[in-house]
Motif scaffolding. Structure first.
Motif, short mmCIF file in Angstrom:
data_model
loop_
_atom_site.label_atom_id
_atom_site.label_comp_id
_atom_site.label_asym_id
_atom_site.label_seq_id
_atom_site.Cartn_x
_atom_site.Cartn_y
_atom_site.Cartn_z
N PRO A 231 41.69 45.63 12.80
CA PRO A 231 41.86 43.94 12.79
C PRO A 231 41.05 43.29 13.80
O PRO A 231 40.86 42.92 14.98
CB PRO A 231 43.15 43.58 13.02
N LEU A 232 39.74 44.14 12.94
CA LEU A 232 38.20 43.99 14.20
C LEU A 232 38.60 42.12 14.44
O LEU A 232 37.80 41.55 15.85
CB LEU A 232 37.50 44.49 13.99
N THR A 233 38.12 41.12 13.17
CA THR A 233 37.53 39.59 13.73
C THR A 233 38.87 39.37 14.75
O THR A 233 38.74 38.44 15.62
CB THR A 233 37.73 39.18 12.58
N GLU A 234 40.44 40.03 14.72
CA GLU A 234 41.48 39.22 15.55
C GLU A 234 40.80 39.71 16.16
O GLU A 234 41.33 39.34 17.62
CB GLU A 234 42.25 39.70 14.75
N ALA A 235 40.87 40.94 16.64
CA ALA A 235 40.24 41.23 18.24
C ALA A 235 39.25 40.84 18.92
O ALA A 235 39.02 40.62 19.98
CB ALA A 235 39.80 42.68 18.66
N ILE A 236 38.35 40.56 18.09
CA ILE A 236 36.96 40.01 19.00
C ILE A 236 37.55 38.16 19.24
O ILE A 236 36.97 37.35 20.46
CB ILE A 236 35.87 39.43 17.55
N SER A 237 38.09 37.69 18.21
CA SER A 237 38.14 36.30 18.64
C SER A 237 40.19 36.13 20.22
O SER A 237 39.57 35.35 20.36
CB SER A 237 39.32 36.07 16.99
N ASP A 238 40.46 37.28 19.82
CA ASP A 238 41.27 36.94 21.44
C ASP A 238 40.74 37.56 21.95
O ASP A 238 40.19 36.80 23.58
CB ASP A 238 42.15 38.37 21.16
N MET A 239 39.27 38.48 22.50
CA MET A 239 38.44 38.66 23.68
C MET A 239 37.57 37.29 24.36
O MET A 239 37.57 37.59 25.21
CB MET A 239 37.89 40.26 23.10
N GLY A 240 36.93 36.86 23.03
CA GLY A 240 36.03 35.96 23.05
C GLY A 240 36.78 34.80 24.38
O GLY A 240 36.56 33.48 24.84
N ARG A 241 38.52 34.34 23.34
CA ARG A 241 39.56 33.70 24.09
C ARG A 241 39.36 33.70 25.59
O ARG A 241 39.31 33.44 26.70
CB ARG A 241 40.34 33.37 23.39
#
Length: 254
Positions: A231-241
């Protein structure tokens, strides 16, 4: 009538500084072949389509079951794993369509299909993608993890460091120095670990720096190409936050 041979076109390069060339081969067809076994057939009889002797193809491989991540290459122009790329699905119903093989395009070529992907491991070092353990003595049992956290962490732990997500990412280049989706996902994995979270703020600050998470254009190529369906895009979104929250905390801590 199905063809009895498989036509293969391979981009070759003898040294990192040598010009690239293309060699063509015809390999006897047999059912159930993958690209790794196809390269093995060439190694057994390294003769090109014109009958000229050549050298076996250099490529990376280890586990042969899509676990080590080392055999990533461009197969018919698409970044994928050689061990799980089946010849029957690449050559058409009559096995008459040629297969093209080339090294990943965004990494320095070592030789032929083998590339230097050490940039990934340098990026993982930047974000300290590990659980810190001081010393070699027994530290006892680690903190317990809630089953819900385990379920979130497990998919991220399946990363095989194949760098396909970096190859297909339009933002991964020499201009942006973007660390790539794999590094960001591993930072999330260890931030969620009860022991690894001690370095959480350091990882987030690293991702806020040059080549960090702000370079992601959210093209979502990575999540589509990932062979392990992380789930790479989910990880990127969470880490961006989380990076933004850490920056706010640092701002008010001055």
């Amino acid at each position: 009538m199905a063809s009895s041979t498989i036509k293969v076109e391979i981009k070759r390069q003898s040294t990192p500084d040598a010009p690239s060339t293309t060699e063509n081969f015809e390999i006897p067809y047999r059912p159930g072949m993958n690209i790794t076994s196809l390269l093995g057939e060439i190694a057994l009889n390294p003769v090109d389509v014109s009958g000229k002797p050549t050298t076996p193809i250099t490529y990376d491989a280890n586990c042969l079951e899509e676990i080590c991540g080392s055999c990533a290459m461009l197969i018919n122009g698409k970044a994928r794993m050689a061990c799980s790329a089946l010849v029957d699905k690449l050559t058409g119903p009559n096995h008459d369509q040629p297969i093209t093989l080339a090294p990943l395009s965004k990494f320095p070529v070592v030789r032929d299909l083998s590339v230097d992907r050490s940039v990934l491991f340098e990026n993982l070092k930047k974000v300290k993608a590990w659980v810190p353990i001081d010393g070699s003595y027994d530290l006892g049992a680690g903190p317990r993890q809630a089953p819900q956290i385990q379920e979130q962490r497990y998919p991220l732990s399946n990363c095989i460091s194949c760098t396909i997500c970096m190859e297909v990412c339009p933002q991964f280049n020499d201009v942006t120095n973007f660390v790539g989706a794999a590094t960001i996902a591993q930072a999330k994995l260890f931030n969620m670990d009860p022991s690894g979270s001690v370095l959480k703020s350091e990882r987030l600050r690293a991702l806020a720096g040059d080549g960090g998470i702000q370079e992601c254009g959210f093209a979502q190529n990575c999540v589509q190409a990932c062979p392990k369906q992380l789930p790479l895009t989910e990880a990127i979104s969470d880490m961006g936050r989380d990076v933004f929250i850490q920056q706010v905390k640092d701002l008010f801590a001055r």
